[in-house]
Every structure is written in C-alpha cells, then in structure tokens.
Design an enzyme around this catalytic site. Structure first.
Site, PDB file in Angstrom:
ATOM      1  CG  HIS A   1      21.768  45.669  27.991  1.00 33.22           C
ATOM      2  ND1 HIS A   1      21.525  46.894  28.461  1.00 33.22           N
ATOM      3  CD2 HIS A   1      22.428  45.789  27.077  1.00 33.22           C
ATOM      4  CE1 HIS A   1      21.975  47.703  27.456  1.00 33.22           C
ATOM      5  NE2 HIS A   1      22.770  46.932  26.722  1.00 33.22           N
TER       6      HIS A   1
ATOM      7  CB  CYS B   1      25.376  47.279  28.664  1.00 34.01           C
ATOM      8  SG  CYS B   1      25.784  48.774  27.987  1.00 34.01           S
TER       9      CYS B   1
ATOM     10  CG  ASP C   1      16.252  42.892  26.338  1.00 34.40           C
ATOM     11  OD1 ASP C   1      16.055  43.180  25.378  1.00 34.40           O
ATOM     12  OD2 ASP C   1      17.256  43.393  27.231  1.00 34.40           O
TER      13      ASP C   1
ATOM     14  CD  GLN D   1      22.350  40.920  21.487  1.00 31.98           C
ATOM     15  OE1 GLN D   1      22.777  40.342  20.291  1.00 31.98           O
ATOM     16  NE2 GLN D   1      23.080  42.073  21.703  1.00 31.98           N
TER      17      GLN D   1
END
Ligand SMILES: *Cc1c(COP(=O)(O)O)cnc(C)c1O
Length: 416
Positions: free
Chosen positions: A133, A374, A210, A213
C-alpha cells in the site's frame, strides 16, 4: 447450492444472525438492498461498537491520564482496558508494546520516523515488497531521500505470490528492516511471514508487518510470528475510524526516540531538557484517540465472540464461490490468484473501465471499489491501470455474490 447454504447457514455459522448485528446492512441503495462488497476499504460497524462509542459520550467521558477526579479515572480505565484487549488480540507480551495511533498510516510513519530516522544510517537497506500500500512505500521513500537509506523491492509472481526464494537472496548484512504487508489489499495474497521473519532475523534485520488486511481474516500471534512491529487499522476491523495500532517489541521501542513531542509523552520538561515518559505513553503525544480506542476494543470483542477461525472458514467459502461465479462472466479476468489468499477479488473486464463497472453495479445496490487501490506500483507490476475490487467480510452472503455476478453480466451486456 444446498438449502442450508441458500438460507445463509454454513455449518454453525449463522450469517443472518451476524447481519442482524450490523444496523446499516438493512439500508437500501437506489431502492435495492445494500450489497456491501468494499470491506477492504472500510468495514461496517456492529451495534456493539456503535453502543460503546455512544455510551462513552453519554455516560463516562473525560480526558485521560491527568484527572484527579473519578470520572476521568474511569475513562482512563476504559481506554487502558481497550489496550489490554488489543494486547490479548495480538498476544503481545505486555501492554507497553501496544501504541495507539490515528490509523495504520500513522503507525507506519511512526516507525519510519522513529526507528528509521533514529536508528538507521546512510547505506542501510529497507526491503519492501511489490504489493505494498502507498502507506508502506512513501514513508520509506521520504527516509531514503532524507538519509540516504536504500530502498529495494522484493518481487511477486504473475499470479501475485510473494517470491520467497528471491526475497531471501536479496537479504544481506546491509538489510536493517523488512517492511512488508501481511496480506495484499489488492490481490489478497498472504505473505509467508514465518519464513520471512526467520530469514530477515538471520541477517540481523528487523521486520515490520502491515497487518491492515490480515487481522480481520485470520488470528495473529505476534510472539509466535516473532515480528518486531505489527500494524493494523481499526476501521477495517469493524471498529471506528481514527484509530490504528502499532505493536512493537518492548526492547526495540525503548531504544527508539519519540516521534511526536508534546503533552503526555514526557516525564519532565524544562527549557534546557525534557525527558520521556515510559512506554506506551512515550509514543502517544497529546490527547489520545480515547473514544476510538474504546470502540476498537468493542470491535475486537465482537470479532472474538464469533471467532476468527469461523469467520475465515466462512470467507473462504465465499471466496471459492465468488471466484467460480466471476470467472464464468465473459471477458472477466481476475488479478491475483495466489493459492493462499483472503477474500479479495480484483478483476478487469475486456473493453470496460473499472470505474464504469463500479458505477453500473452501484445501480443494483452493489458497492465495489475501482481504481489503483493506493497501490500504483502494483498496478504497473500486474500490467493494468486499475482494477475493480470486491472484498468480502464476515457478514457477506452467497446471495450477495449472486447479486454481484448478475450485475457484472449486465455490464457485459451493456459493453457487448
Ligand atoms: C487500508 C490500508 C492501509 C492504510 O490504512 P489507513 O487506515 O488508511 O491508515 C495500509 N495498508 C494496507 C494493506 C491497507 O489495506
């Protein structure tokens, strides 16, 4: 389709009961039942979250940490109880390792500024992957341009699988940080974190993940994974906007300089010198996201009461069915077909712009996202300018997949 499935029951997963917990799902769009398939952008909120927020404002709200009065103490206790919920959710070792931020982007910028500016030097290398992202690309670019840190990109295959062996061959003693997504927001591909962490640690690099998700689709245990940082955003986990989480190993957070300066993050202040508060306050300058954190705590409690394994099983069945239905639409091509993926379906259709697809299916009450999500460099890698994306959540149904597929067949008719 079996009768049980058409009624919305899969094994003991009662999707209709879950839907009843989300008031917004009974709204109409263009006179049609809302078919919300844009959960990767932001998920809807269960009543429990709405109540936790409203109850805070209605019954017990004050600023935290500095009140000498019971009301503030109670709000502080509720805020800190949310931190404990997050700690248990990630299985962090200590509440000191749980920092509340404004969103995932804020958490990644915290790591880039504090760990990056504070502990990295010119020539050190940060490795990201080809499916990040923008929020896990741009902060590292800014650091590269400011400090001369090198930024390199680990590749993926054409179907969107993270290429582990290629990644391993990139690692060297120069590598100081691997900043990588757990699950791609565009492709749904799951990165094999255990192997990534093991290989990165073998050369002395830290790993920042990250998980924006991931946390709504699978249980995450930061100690088991042995990650150094793990980040997620509240609003995609059925929580409110304005809240993100940074998990960091305590010894590492201790070594890192503060990111923002201000109230609450100090032990003492004079014009000559200030000293820093203990963790986690050191990284929470200013009035924190009090109500948002309490709302996030309620969201995690809700998800846990259903069970992430059961949610994952439901979503995998939806994914299998959706994959089959979408592939049957003439001229539709899925982007991202890794074996290990979550319930995200990006696709393109011959001769049709992704935005036109989203606009047409919207008339049927179907909400999907269109664009670069993004992740512009990933679009380049996959050879497309953008995609349409359906991203499925715990409350979606087989019938909604049928609604989407029928709407896409309509798009096909219009564009021939
Ligand atoms: C949504 C998302 C982010 C950013 O989350 P914000 O809430 O906008 O900060 C980062 N990474 C991934 C993979 C995402 O899906």
């Amino acid at each position: 389709m079996s009768e049980a499935i058409s009624q919305g029951f899969i094994d003991d997963y009662d999707v209709n009961a879950i839907r009843a917990d989300f008031p917004i799902l009974s709204e109409l769009v263009h006179g049609k039942p809302l078919c919300f398939l844009d959960n990767g952008a932001s998920a809807q909120k269960p009543q429990a979250v709405i109540d936790a927020i409203a109850d805070t404002y209605k019954h017990c709200y004050a600023n935290v940490h500095r009140g000498a009065y019971a009301f503030s103490e109670q709000t502080t206790a509720n805020y800190e109880a949310a931190r404990e919920i997050v700690r248990a959710f990630l299985n962090a070792n200590s509440e000191k390792e749980v920092i509340f931020t404004g969103n995932a982007t804020g958490a990644m910028n915290l790591v880039a500024h504090s760990f990056g500016r504070g502990l990295l030097k010119e020539g050190d290398e940060v490795i990201i992957s080809a499916m990040e992202h923008h929020s896990n690309i741009v902060p590292w670019q800014m650091l590269r341009d400011e400090k001369g840190v090198e930024l390199t990109v680990a590749p993926i295959s054409d179907d969107g699988t993270f290429l582990l062996e290629e990644f391993k061959s990139m690692l060297s003693e120069k590598t100081k940080l691997v900043a990588i997504t757990h699950v791609s927001n565009v492709l749904g591909s799951v990165v094999p974190l255990q192997e990534v962490v093991e290989a990165a640690h073998a050369v002395g690099a830290k790993v920042m993940v990250d998980g924006s998700q991931a946390v709504m689709h699978m249980p995450v245990d930061v100690q088991d994974l042995d990650v150094d940082f793990y980040i997620f955003t509240g609003h995609k986990l059925y929580g409110p906007t304005g809240i993100g989480v940074l998990y960091g190993k305590e010894d590492l957070l201790d070594k890192m300089p503060p990111f923002m300066g201000g109230g609450d993050m100090i032990a003492s202040v004079s014009y000559e010198k200030s000293t820093w508060a203990e963790l986690p306050a050191k990284f929470e300058a200013g009035t924190p996201q009090i109500v948002q954190a309490i709302g996030l705590g309620a969201a995690i409690d809700y998800v846990q009461s259903v069970g992430l394994e059961r949610i994952a099983a439901h979503e995998q069945r939806l994914l299998n069915y959706a994959t089959q239905r979408l592939c049957a639409v003439d001229g539709l091509r899925l982007i991202g077909t890794a074996t290990n993926k979550t319930s995200v379906l990006s696709f393109v259709m011959d001769g049709t712009h992704p935005h036109d697809i989203a606009t047409i299916v919207d008339r049927k009450g179907v909400c999907i996202r269109a664009g670069h999500h993004c992740a512009e460099p990933l679009m380049d890698r996959m050879g497309v300018s953008g995609t349409s994306r359906a991203s499925l959540a715990m409350y979606n149904t087989m019938e909604e997949i049928d609604t989407l597929a029928t709407a896409l067949e309509k798009v096909r008719e219009i564009f021939g």
